[in-house]
Design a protein around this motif. Structure first.
Motif, PDB file in Angstrom:
ATOM      1  N   ALA A   6       0.893  -1.433   0.498  1.00 24.53           N
ATOM      2  CA  ALA A   6      -0.028  -0.367  -0.182  1.00 24.53           C
ATOM      3  C   ALA A   6       0.907   1.488   0.155  1.00 24.53           C
ATOM      4  O   ALA A   6       0.349   2.242  -1.236  1.00 24.53           O
ATOM      5  CB  ALA A   6      -0.505   0.042   1.118  1.00 24.53           C
ATOM      6  N   THR A   7       1.796   1.254   0.307  1.00 23.72           N
ATOM      7  CA  THR A   7       2.597   2.134   1.248  1.00 23.72           C
ATOM      8  C   THR A   7       3.228   2.559  -0.401  1.00 23.72           C
ATOM      9  O   THR A   7       3.560   3.609  -0.894  1.00 23.72           O
ATOM     10  CB  THR A   7       3.854   1.816   2.112  1.00 23.72           C
ATOM     11  N   SER A   8       4.083   2.075  -0.711  1.00 27.08           N
ATOM     12  CA  SER A   8       5.578   1.242  -1.652  1.00 27.08           C
ATOM     13  C   SER A   8       3.811   2.141  -3.103  1.00 27.08           C
ATOM     14  O   SER A   8       4.124   3.138  -3.689  1.00 27.08           O
ATOM     15  CB  SER A   8       6.200   0.491  -2.493  1.00 27.08           C
ATOM     16  N   THR A   9       3.268   1.662  -3.393  1.00 30.00           N
ATOM     17  CA  THR A   9       2.204   2.037  -4.746  1.00 30.00           C
ATOM     18  C   THR A   9       1.346   3.545  -4.819  1.00 30.00           C
ATOM     19  O   THR A   9       2.071   3.928  -5.747  1.00 30.00           O
ATOM     20  CB  THR A   9       0.616   0.889  -4.508  1.00 30.00           C
ATOM     21  N   ILE A  10       0.969   3.474  -3.535  1.00 27.36           N
ATOM     22  CA  ILE A  10       0.771   5.574  -3.293  1.00 27.36           C
ATOM     23  C   ILE A  10       1.972   6.275  -3.724  1.00 27.36           C
ATOM     24  O   ILE A  10       1.757   7.399  -4.089  1.00 27.36           O
ATOM     25  CB  ILE A  10       0.100   6.171  -1.662  1.00 27.36           C
ATOM     26  N   MET A  11       2.915   5.291  -3.277  1.00 27.47           N
ATOM     27  CA  MET A  11       3.971   7.104  -3.348  1.00 27.47           C
ATOM     28  C   MET A  11       4.589   6.837  -4.575  1.00 27.47           C
ATOM     29  O   MET A  11       4.816   7.994  -5.271  1.00 27.47           O
ATOM     30  CB  MET A  11       5.771   6.108  -2.476  1.00 27.47           C
ATOM     31  N   LEU A  12       4.582   5.501  -5.396  1.00 28.72           N
ATOM     32  CA  LEU A  12       5.250   6.107  -6.656  1.00 28.72           C
ATOM     33  C   LEU A  12       3.480   6.527  -7.645  1.00 28.72           C
ATOM     34  O   LEU A  12       3.879   6.665  -8.756  1.00 28.72           O
ATOM     35  CB  LEU A  12       5.311   4.159  -7.749  1.00 28.72           C
ATOM     36  N   ILE A  13       2.191   6.485  -7.525  1.00 21.78           N
ATOM     37  CA  ILE A  13       1.489   6.775  -7.959  1.00 21.78           C
ATOM     38  C   ILE A  13       1.156   8.316  -7.958  1.00 21.78           C
ATOM     39  O   ILE A  13       0.978   9.024  -9.191  1.00 21.78           O
ATOM     40  CB  ILE A  13       0.037   6.616  -7.664  1.00 21.78           C
ATOM     41  N   THR A  14       2.125   8.839  -7.208  1.00 16.26           N
ATOM     42  CA  THR A  14       1.754  10.535  -6.531  1.00 16.26           C
ATOM     43  C   THR A  14       2.497  10.874  -7.042  1.00 16.26           C
ATOM     44  O   THR A  14       3.370  11.631  -7.066  1.00 16.26           O
ATOM     45  CB  THR A  14       1.849  10.603  -4.916  1.00 16.26           C
ATOM     46  N   VAL A  15       3.939  10.356  -7.256  1.00 16.87           N
ATOM     47  CA  VAL A  15       5.469  10.648  -7.501  1.00 16.87           C
ATOM     48  C   VAL A  15       5.665  11.704  -8.561  1.00 16.87           C
ATOM     49  O   VAL A  15       5.761  12.748  -9.162  1.00 16.87           O
ATOM     50  CB  VAL A  15       6.411   9.977  -7.299  1.00 16.87           C
ATOM     51  N   PRO A  16       4.386  11.492 -10.096  1.00 13.62           N
ATOM     52  CA  PRO A  16       4.616  11.992 -11.043  1.00 13.62           C
ATOM     53  C   PRO A  16       3.741  13.564 -10.938  1.00 13.62           C
ATOM     54  O   PRO A  16       5.365  14.199 -11.898  1.00 13.62           O
ATOM     55  CB  PRO A  16       3.890  11.270 -11.763  1.00 13.62           C
ATOM     56  N   ALA A  17       3.324  13.784  -9.622  1.00 14.05           N
ATOM     57  CA  ALA A  17       2.761  14.799  -9.865  1.00 14.05           C
ATOM     58  C   ALA A  17       3.963  15.947  -9.469  1.00 14.05           C
ATOM     59  O   ALA A  17       3.969  16.641  -9.730  1.00 14.05           O
ATOM     60  CB  ALA A  17       2.035  14.967  -9.097  1.00 14.05           C
ATOM     61  N   VAL A  18       4.699  15.450  -8.484  1.00 16.03           N
ATOM     62  CA  VAL A  18       6.040  16.744  -8.086  1.00 16.03           C
ATOM     63  C   VAL A  18       6.857  15.990  -9.435  1.00 16.03           C
ATOM     64  O   VAL A  18       6.847  16.988  -9.365  1.00 16.03           O
ATOM     65  CB  VAL A  18       6.848  15.036  -7.090  1.00 16.03           C
ATOM     66  N   TYR A  19       6.838  15.529 -10.150  1.00 11.83           N
ATOM     67  CA  TYR A  19       7.986  15.514 -11.627  1.00 11.83           C
ATOM     68  C   TYR A  19       7.443  16.648 -11.974  1.00 11.83           C
ATOM     69  O   TYR A  19       7.921  17.702 -12.684  1.00 11.83           O
ATOM     70  CB  TYR A  19       8.509  14.887 -11.776  1.00 11.83           C
ATOM     71  N   CYS A  20       6.035  16.984 -12.363  1.00 14.35           N
ATOM     72  CA  CYS A  20       5.291  17.142 -12.765  1.00 14.35           C
ATOM     73  C   CYS A  20       5.730  19.045 -13.445  1.00 14.35           C
ATOM     74  O   CYS A  20       5.107  19.992 -13.345  1.00 14.35           O
ATOM     75  CB  CYS A  20       3.865  17.141 -13.531  1.00 14.35           C
ATOM     76  N   PHE A  21       5.989  18.951 -11.275  1.00 16.76           N
ATOM     77  CA  PHE A  21       5.896  21.169 -10.999  1.00 16.76           C
ATOM     78  C   PHE A  21       6.923  21.498 -12.343  1.00 16.76           C
ATOM     79  O   PHE A  21       7.064  22.533 -11.943  1.00 16.76           O
ATOM     80  CB  PHE A  21       6.689  21.044 -10.158  1.00 16.76           C
ATOM     81  N   ALA A  22       7.762  20.680 -12.958  1.00 17.06           N
ATOM     82  CA  ALA A  22       9.045  21.219 -13.660  1.00 17.06           C
ATOM     83  C   ALA A  22       8.382  21.899 -14.713  1.00 17.06           C
ATOM     84  O   ALA A  22       8.831  22.949 -15.412  1.00 17.06           O
ATOM     85  CB  ALA A  22      10.063  20.356 -13.372  1.00 17.06           C
ATOM     86  N   VAL A  23       6.877  21.102 -15.283  1.00 16.41           N
ATOM     87  CA  VAL A  23       6.600  21.840 -17.051  1.00 16.41           C
ATOM     88  C   VAL A  23       5.248  23.211 -15.852  1.00 16.41           C
ATOM     89  O   VAL A  23       4.611  22.962 -17.288  1.00 16.41           O
ATOM     90  CB  VAL A  23       6.487  21.081 -17.768  1.00 16.41           C
ATOM     91  N   VAL A  24       4.819  23.139 -15.071  1.00 17.88           N
ATOM     92  CA  VAL A  24       3.684  23.718 -15.052  1.00 17.88           C
ATOM     93  C   VAL A  24       4.090  25.152 -15.452  1.00 17.88           C
ATOM     94  O   VAL A  24       5.177  25.748 -15.077  1.00 17.88           O
ATOM     95  CB  VAL A  24       2.958  23.300 -13.234  1.00 17.88           C
ATOM     96  N   ASP A  25       2.623  25.481 -16.338  1.00 19.65           N
ATOM     97  CA  ASP A  25       2.500  26.762 -16.821  1.00 19.65           C
ATOM     98  C   ASP A  25       1.583  28.420 -16.144  1.00 19.65           C
ATOM     99  O   ASP A  25       0.899  28.936 -16.725  1.00 19.65           O
ATOM    100  CB  ASP A  25       2.787  26.628 -18.318  1.00 19.65           C
ATOM    101  N   SER A  26       1.091  27.752 -15.842  1.00 18.90           N
ATOM    102  CA  SER A  26      -0.257  28.231 -14.989  1.00 18.90           C
ATOM    103  C   SER A  26      -0.949  27.711 -13.717  1.00 18.90           C
ATOM    104  O   SER A  26      -0.606  27.284 -13.259  1.00 18.90           O
ATOM    105  CB  SER A  26      -1.743  28.060 -16.624  1.00 18.90           C
ATOM    106  N   ALA A  27      -1.809  29.069 -13.174  1.00 22.66           N
ATOM    107  CA  ALA A  27      -2.096  28.991 -12.241  1.00 22.66           C
ATOM    108  C   ALA A  27      -2.925  27.597 -11.842  1.00 22.66           C
ATOM    109  O   ALA A  27      -2.686  26.638 -10.310  1.00 22.66           O
ATOM    110  CB  ALA A  27      -2.946  29.693 -11.220  1.00 22.66           C
ATOM    111  N   ASP A  28      -4.152  26.982 -12.844  1.00 24.81           N
ATOM    112  CA  ASP A  28      -4.653  25.697 -12.927  1.00 24.81           C
ATOM    113  C   ASP A  28      -3.242  24.481 -12.473  1.00 24.81           C
ATOM    114  O   ASP A  28      -4.219  24.329 -12.465  1.00 24.81           O
ATOM    115  CB  ASP A  28      -5.392  26.249 -14.237  1.00 24.81           C
ATOM    116  N   THR A  29      -2.731  24.657 -13.787  1.00 23.08           N
ATOM    117  CA  THR A  29      -2.075  23.404 -13.711  1.00 23.08           C
ATOM    118  C   THR A  29      -1.251  23.399 -12.360  1.00 23.08           C
ATOM    119  O   THR A  29      -0.215  22.406 -11.815  1.00 23.08           O
ATOM    120  CB  THR A  29      -0.322  23.564 -14.598  1.00 23.08           C
TER     121      THR A  29
END
Length: 259
Positions: A97-120
């Motif tokens: 359960a722990t490893s799965t939720i961490m791997l599912i959510t970590v792409p969102a952390v990497y996506c901070f690098a490409v946000v371009d608006s308040a919505d994203t």
């Protein structure tokens, strides 16, 4: 099973009767350290943005309302996720359960690098915050490894040290940002690159939990189900119990209001 196989003194269920905070003995104390460090990593990821908000605000032209909404979004999904994760712990064990939720959510952390608006920006903060559901698996894991005599201490340290990630990121992210700026990146590029540090930390801990963790003193849930030593729970019964747990829901509402 021979109790001598364990480095820690155990009871008849092979749960540890002692809590030795400086020990890394498997499986009890190893589970403790994996649980709190993974929870710590999730707090670092979820709250990595606030220390850099002055730069992010200027880069994305965020208003005070945008910043406030993103902050609320970062914790608003935790109520549902904690119910789901509690069900996952009952069915599959805290390690998976722990490893799965961490791997599912970590792409969102990497996506901070490409946000371009308040919505994203709001969207990635929303999904990154789901990782805070690991609080449930952390507490569940400790109750699987320690007796009632010491499980309160184990829960207190694992939850408390994990929460420190929210404070540590206030120091970590500005230091990472300054280091990247020193290397030569512009400030609007440096803050984006900085988010790879919490992302990599969370990824590393997810795999560490998966490969080095253990659900129970005698093995994982899959092994226990196969051997018949643990009965496989019914999904709908477990979910109904989780939804009906008013104490857990109350704690989550408190977290939302506090944040």
């Amino acid at each position: 099973m021979d109790e001598k196989k364990f480095a820690m003194p155990v009871d008849s269920e092979h749960k540890s009767t002692q809590f030795r905070i400086y020990s890394f003995a498997a499986p009890h104390m190893r589970a403790f350290h994996l649980s709190w460090i993974s929870f710590f990593a999730c707090f670092v990821s979820t709250f990595a943005a606030p220390p850099l908000l002055p730069i992010i605000r200027d880069n994305l032209n965020l208003t005070a309302s945008d910043i406030g909404n993103a902050g609320i979004a970062s914790v608003s999904g935790v109520i549902l996720v904690r119910i789901v994760l509690g069900t996952a712990c009952d069915l599959f064990g805290p390690r998976l359960a722990t490893s799965t939720i961490m791997l599912i959510t970590v792409p969102a952390v990497y996506c901070f690098a490409v946000v371009d608006s308040a919505d994203t920006f709001l969207i990635v903060r929303f999904f990154a915050g789901f990782s805070l559901g690991t609080f449930v698996s952390t507490q569940f894991w400790m109750s699987s490894m320690f007796t009632s005599k010491v499980v309160g201490t184990a829960n207190g340290f694992s939850g408390g040290w994990g929460n420190l990630g929210g404070g540590a990121t206030q120091l970590i992210m500005p230091l990472v940002f300054d280091l990247i700026r020193h290397i030569g990146a512009t400030k609007f590029t440096a803050w984006r690159i900085a988010f790879f540090i919490p992302g990599l930390f969370q990824t590393f801990m997810a795999y560490a939990v998966f490969f080095f963790g253990q659900d129970l003193p005698d093995g994982d849930y899959a092994q226990a189900h196969k051997s018949g030593s643990k009965q496989k729970d019914n999904f709908f019964q477990v979910l109904r119990h989780g939804v009906g747990n008013y104490r857990g829901i109350g704690d989550n509402i408190w977290l939302l209001l506090w944040s």
